[in-house]
Design a protein around this motif. Structure first.
Motif, PDB file in Angstrom:
ATOM      1  N   HIS A 142       0.833  -1.205   0.000  1.00 44.38           N
ATOM      2  CA  HIS A 142       0.000   0.000   0.000  1.00 44.38           C
ATOM      3  C   HIS A 142       0.869   1.257   0.000  1.00 44.38           C
ATOM      4  O   HIS A 142       0.636   2.179  -0.782  1.00 44.38           O
ATOM      5  CB  HIS A 142      -0.933  -0.022   1.210  1.00 44.38           C
ATOM      6  N   ARG A 143       1.869   1.300   0.876  1.00 43.12           N
ATOM      7  CA  ARG A 143       2.751   2.472   0.963  1.00 43.12           C
ATOM      8  C   ARG A 143       3.547   2.665  -0.322  1.00 43.12           C
ATOM      9  O   ARG A 143       3.728   3.800  -0.779  1.00 43.12           O
ATOM     10  CB  ARG A 143       3.711   2.348   2.152  1.00 43.12           C
ATOM     11  N   GLN A 146       2.640   1.720  -3.332  1.00 38.54           N
ATOM     12  CA  GLN A 146       1.714   2.200  -4.352  1.00 38.54           C
ATOM     13  C   GLN A 146       1.424   3.680  -4.161  1.00 38.54           C
ATOM     14  O   GLN A 146       1.348   4.426  -5.134  1.00 38.54           O
ATOM     15  CB  GLN A 146       0.422   1.385  -4.326  1.00 38.54           C
ATOM     16  N   GLN A 147       1.269   4.104  -2.928  1.00 39.57           N
ATOM     17  CA  GLN A 147       1.065   5.531  -2.657  1.00 39.57           C
ATOM     18  C   GLN A 147       2.257   6.337  -3.151  1.00 39.57           C
ATOM     19  O   GLN A 147       2.088   7.367  -3.793  1.00 39.57           O
ATOM     20  CB  GLN A 147       0.908   5.778  -1.158  1.00 39.57           C
ATOM     21  N   ASP A 206       2.240   6.446  -6.933  1.00 39.57           N
ATOM     22  CA  ASP A 206       1.138   7.199  -7.527  1.00 39.57           C
ATOM     23  C   ASP A 206       1.109   8.677  -7.135  1.00 39.57           C
ATOM     24  O   ASP A 206       0.560   9.485  -7.868  1.00 39.57           O
ATOM     25  CB  ASP A 206      -0.203   6.553  -7.147  1.00 39.57           C
ATOM     26  N   GLU A 207       1.670   9.022  -5.990  1.00 33.35           N
ATOM     27  CA  GLU A 207       1.533  10.389  -5.505  1.00 33.35           C
ATOM     28  C   GLU A 207       2.844  11.142  -5.376  1.00 33.35           C
ATOM     29  O   GLU A 207       2.845  12.314  -5.034  1.00 33.35           O
ATOM     30  CB  GLU A 207       0.824  10.372  -4.145  1.00 33.35           C
ATOM     31  N   ILE A 227       2.442  15.519  -1.553  1.00 34.02           N
ATOM     32  CA  ILE A 227       2.314  14.405  -0.619  1.00 34.02           C
ATOM     33  C   ILE A 227       1.891  14.869   0.764  1.00 34.02           C
ATOM     34  O   ILE A 227       1.927  14.141   1.728  1.00 34.02           O
ATOM     35  CB  ILE A 227       3.615  13.578  -0.531  1.00 34.02           C
ATOM     36  N   ARG A 242      -0.601  13.361   4.642  1.00 34.34           N
ATOM     37  CA  ARG A 242      -1.579  12.631   3.812  1.00 34.34           C
ATOM     38  C   ARG A 242      -1.169  11.182   3.653  1.00 34.34           C
ATOM     39  O   ARG A 242      -1.996  10.282   3.748  1.00 34.34           O
ATOM     40  CB  ARG A 242      -1.716  13.287   2.438  1.00 34.34           C
ATOM     41  N   LEU A 243       0.097  10.943   3.403  1.00 32.00           N
ATOM     42  CA  LEU A 243       0.548   9.567   3.228  1.00 32.00           C
ATOM     43  C   LEU A 243       0.559   8.807   4.540  1.00 32.00           C
ATOM     44  O   LEU A 243       0.192   7.633   4.584  1.00 32.00           O
ATOM     45  CB  LEU A 243       1.947   9.539   2.591  1.00 32.00           C
ATOM     46  N   SER A 276      -3.179   7.933   5.618  1.00 33.04           N
ATOM     47  CA  SER A 276      -4.091   7.180   4.744  1.00 33.04           C
ATOM     48  C   SER A 276      -3.931   5.683   4.921  1.00 33.04           C
ATOM     49  O   SER A 276      -3.012   5.194   5.492  1.00 33.04           O
ATOM     50  CB  SER A 276      -3.870   7.552   3.293  1.00 33.04           C
TER      51      SER A 276
END
Length: 152
Positions: A107-108, A110-111, A114-115, A120, A148-149, A152
């Motif tokens: 998950h981290r 991918q974040q 993607d971001e 961030i 935000r990261l 989430s």
């Protein structure tokens, strides 16, 4: 370089284990000092590893590759049965213990993928988007770092 062991050979020399696993002899000695693998000593004081040590070494290499620390690898390997070859169920139980941690890492990552090219949520106000996503650095009240990261 040592040749690969016969498929039905019960014990391996350190050279054979190295050749078959692709791990340097020095790394195998390091794993042994850390208690991740074990060897018996012959009367000539040479190391002999059970053939199932190949699976342990493979697991160590893969776990290290995805960033699992050696201390966690060792703790997981300590849960495997001592004195007999681990079964498929033993290996499943071990891998299940890492599933949530690996899912979180995925998950981290991918974040980050993607971001990372956008905001961030760090409160830096250096990107044009920060004025919209984090006006007046409001994220700072939630703590330091990329809020935000982290949240989430």
């Amino acid at each position: 370089m040592a040749e690969n062991p016969k498929w039905n050979q019960r014990e391996l020399t350190v050279g054979e284990l190295s050749a078959r696993s692709g791990v340097a002899v020095s790394a195998l000695h390091f794993y042994e000092r850390k208690g991740l693998i074990t060897a018996r000593r012959t009367s000539g004081n040479q190391r002999r590893y059970r053939r199932d040590t190949l699976r342990r070494v493979a697991l160590i290499r893969i776990a290290q590759r995805v960033g699992i620390p050696l201390t966690e690898i060792g703790a997981a390997l300590d849960k495997l049965p001592d004195g007999h070859i681990p079964t498929g169920e033993d290996w499943q139980r071990l891998s299940a213990s890492w599933r949530s941690e690996l899912d979180e890492r995925i998950h981290r990552l991918q974040q980050l993928r993607d971001e990372f090219d956008g905001c961030i949520g760090c409160g830096c106000l250096s990107l044009e988007r920060c004025a919209l996503a984090n006006p007046h650095d409001a994220a700072a009240q939630h703590g330091p770092g990329p809020r935000r990261l982290l949240e989430s």
